[in-house]
Design a protein around this motif. Structure first.
Motif, PDB file in Angstrom:
ATOM      1  N   GLY A  12     -26.066  18.378  13.259  1.00  0.00           N
ATOM      2  CA  GLY A  12     -24.519  18.501  13.093  1.00  0.00           C
ATOM      3  C   GLY A  12     -23.861  18.097  11.696  1.00  0.00           C
ATOM      4  O   GLY A  12     -22.862  17.481  11.705  1.00  0.00           O
ATOM      5  N   ALA A  13     -24.802  18.531  10.877  1.00  0.00           N
ATOM      6  CA  ALA A  13     -24.139  18.334   9.555  1.00  0.00           C
ATOM      7  C   ALA A  13     -22.889  19.105   9.036  1.00  0.00           C
ATOM      8  O   ALA A  13     -22.316  18.630   8.439  1.00  0.00           O
ATOM      9  CB  ALA A  13     -25.114  18.447   8.308  1.00  0.00           C
ATOM     10  N   GLY A  14     -22.892  20.363   9.768  1.00  0.00           N
ATOM     11  CA  GLY A  14     -21.684  21.289   9.653  1.00  0.00           C
ATOM     12  C   GLY A  14     -21.553  21.978   8.623  1.00  0.00           C
ATOM     13  O   GLY A  14     -20.902  22.698   8.212  1.00  0.00           O
ATOM     14  N   MET A  15     -22.648  22.022   7.569  1.00  0.00           N
ATOM     15  CA  MET A  15     -23.051  23.030   6.625  1.00  0.00           C
ATOM     16  C   MET A  15     -22.632  24.354   6.989  1.00  0.00           C
ATOM     17  O   MET A  15     -22.180  25.183   5.918  1.00  0.00           O
ATOM     18  CB  MET A  15     -24.276  22.939   5.691  1.00  0.00           C
ATOM     19  CG  MET A  15     -24.506  21.580   5.415  1.00  0.00           C
ATOM     20  SD  MET A  15     -23.357  20.896   4.182  1.00  0.00           S
ATOM     21  CE  MET A  15     -23.480  22.126   2.847  1.00  0.00           C
ATOM     22  N   CYS A  16     -23.057  24.970   8.116  1.00  0.00           N
ATOM     23  CA  CYS A  16     -23.022  26.316   8.580  1.00  0.00           C
ATOM     24  C   CYS A  16     -21.515  26.426   8.839  1.00  0.00           C
ATOM     25  O   CYS A  16     -21.044  27.749   8.468  1.00  0.00           O
ATOM     26  CB  CYS A  16     -24.000  26.680   9.839  1.00  0.00           C
ATOM     27  SG  CYS A  16     -23.341  25.449  11.043  1.00  0.00           S
ATOM     28  N   VAL A  17     -20.499  25.693   9.568  1.00  0.00           N
ATOM     29  CA  VAL A  17     -19.410  25.785   9.528  1.00  0.00           C
ATOM     30  C   VAL A  17     -18.469  25.862   8.176  1.00  0.00           C
ATOM     31  O   VAL A  17     -17.641  26.713   8.282  1.00  0.00           O
ATOM     32  CB  VAL A  17     -18.734  24.711  10.553  1.00  0.00           C
ATOM     33  CG1 VAL A  17     -17.462  24.991  10.731  1.00  0.00           C
ATOM     34  CG2 VAL A  17     -19.491  24.699  11.682  1.00  0.00           C
ATOM     35  N   ASP A  25     -19.199  27.257  14.631  1.00  0.00           N
ATOM     36  CA  ASP A  25     -18.473  26.294  15.196  1.00  0.00           C
ATOM     37  C   ASP A  25     -19.320  25.088  15.504  1.00  0.00           C
ATOM     38  O   ASP A  25     -20.668  25.285  15.722  1.00  0.00           O
ATOM     39  CB  ASP A  25     -17.346  26.620  16.054  1.00  0.00           C
ATOM     40  CG  ASP A  25     -16.167  25.808  16.181  1.00  0.00           C
ATOM     41  OD1 ASP A  25     -16.131  24.829  15.441  1.00  0.00           O
ATOM     42  OD2 ASP A  25     -15.300  26.103  16.859  1.00  0.00           O
ATOM     43  N   GLN A  26     -18.567  23.786  15.841  1.00  0.00           N
ATOM     44  CA  GLN A  26     -19.289  22.759  16.475  1.00  0.00           C
ATOM     45  C   GLN A  26     -18.747  22.340  17.888  1.00  0.00           C
ATOM     46  O   GLN A  26     -17.549  22.509  17.726  1.00  0.00           O
ATOM     47  CB  GLN A  26     -19.394  21.683  15.331  1.00  0.00           C
ATOM     48  CG  GLN A  26     -19.966  22.028  14.184  1.00  0.00           C
ATOM     49  CD  GLN A  26     -19.949  20.658  13.201  1.00  0.00           C
ATOM     50  OE1 GLN A  26     -18.865  20.598  12.533  1.00  0.00           O
ATOM     51  NE2 GLN A  26     -21.106  19.933  12.933  1.00  0.00           N
ATOM     52  N   ASP A  27     -19.592  21.879  18.568  1.00  0.00           N
ATOM     53  CA  ASP A  27     -18.926  21.590  19.904  1.00  0.00           C
ATOM     54  C   ASP A  27     -18.826  19.982  19.891  1.00  0.00           C
ATOM     55  O   ASP A  27     -18.579  19.505  18.812  1.00  0.00           O
ATOM     56  CB  ASP A  27     -20.211  21.681  20.694  1.00  0.00           C
ATOM     57  CG  ASP A  27     -21.586  21.171  20.813  1.00  0.00           C
ATOM     58  OD1 ASP A  27     -21.548  20.063  19.890  1.00  0.00           O
ATOM     59  OD2 ASP A  27     -22.515  21.351  21.689  1.00  0.00           O
ATOM     60  N   GLN A  50     -30.303  28.921   4.968  1.00  0.00           N
ATOM     61  CA  GLN A  50     -30.938  28.229   3.774  1.00  0.00           C
ATOM     62  C   GLN A  50     -30.463  26.913   3.643  1.00  0.00           C
ATOM     63  O   GLN A  50     -31.397  26.081   3.215  1.00  0.00           O
ATOM     64  CB  GLN A  50     -30.648  29.136   2.442  1.00  0.00           C
ATOM     65  CG  GLN A  50     -31.293  30.600   2.305  1.00  0.00           C
ATOM     66  CD  GLN A  50     -31.104  31.531   1.443  1.00  0.00           C
ATOM     67  OE1 GLN A  50     -30.140  31.059   0.315  1.00  0.00           O
ATOM     68  NE2 GLN A  50     -31.933  32.524   1.084  1.00  0.00           N
ATOM     69  N   VAL A  51     -29.230  26.664   3.467  1.00  0.00           N
ATOM     70  CA  VAL A  51     -28.814  25.327   3.459  1.00  0.00           C
ATOM     71  C   VAL A  51     -28.888  24.390   4.482  1.00  0.00           C
ATOM     72  O   VAL A  51     -28.757  23.055   4.326  1.00  0.00           O
ATOM     73  CB  VAL A  51     -27.479  25.402   2.751  1.00  0.00           C
ATOM     74  CG1 VAL A  51     -27.243  25.971   1.652  1.00  0.00           C
ATOM     75  CG2 VAL A  51     -26.133  25.533   3.580  1.00  0.00           C
ATOM     76  N   CYS A  52     -28.924  24.719   5.549  1.00  0.00           N
ATOM     77  CA  CYS A  52     -29.016  23.831   6.734  1.00  0.00           C
ATOM     78  C   CYS A  52     -30.328  22.671   6.577  1.00  0.00           C
ATOM     79  O   CYS A  52     -31.255  22.986   6.298  1.00  0.00           O
ATOM     80  CB  CYS A  52     -29.573  24.539   7.972  1.00  0.00           C
ATOM     81  SG  CYS A  52     -29.464  23.669   9.586  1.00  0.00           S
ATOM     82  N   ALA A  56     -32.232  24.236  11.466  1.00  0.00           N
ATOM     83  CA  ALA A  56     -32.110  24.780  12.765  1.00  0.00           C
ATOM     84  C   ALA A  56     -31.352  26.267  12.945  1.00  0.00           C
ATOM     85  O   ALA A  56     -31.411  26.714  14.072  1.00  0.00           O
ATOM     86  CB  ALA A  56     -30.874  23.847  13.360  1.00  0.00           C
ATOM     87  N   ILE A  57     -31.223  26.805  11.870  1.00  0.00           N
ATOM     88  CA  ILE A  57     -30.598  28.227  12.125  1.00  0.00           C
ATOM     89  C   ILE A  57     -31.629  29.389  11.835  1.00  0.00           C
ATOM     90  O   ILE A  57     -32.199  29.364  10.698  1.00  0.00           O
ATOM     91  CB  ILE A  57     -29.481  28.469  11.231  1.00  0.00           C
ATOM     92  CG1 ILE A  57     -28.277  27.550  11.218  1.00  0.00           C
ATOM     93  CG2 ILE A  57     -28.785  30.073  11.231  1.00  0.00           C
ATOM     94  CD1 ILE A  57     -27.426  27.532  10.446  1.00  0.00           C
TER      95      ILE A  57
END
Length: 64
Positions: A12-17, A25-27, A50-52, A56-57
């Protein structure tokens, strides 16, 4: 193309968002969700992959 978020690995770091809010998005638990599994451009998705911090991606295949 397949964009997969391994929710067991996601922290849940949120870098992807932050990088690709039109794709991710995040739940309510903070875990990432894929909003658009077939985006028009791969650049931001590959960067998010790459930055996750939890790796997890996963992205496989190509556009088109």
């Amino acid at each position: 193309m397949d964009i997969i978020v391994d929710r067991q690995l996601c922290i849940g770091a949120g870098m992807c968002v932050l990088i690709a809010p039109e794709i991710f998005d995040q739940d309510d638990d903070g875990k990432s969700l894929v909003l658009d599994p077939s985006p028009p451009h791969l650049g931001a998705v590959r960067e998010a992959e790459q930055v996750c911090p939890a790796a997890a991606i996963r992205v496989s295949g190509t556009i088109g």
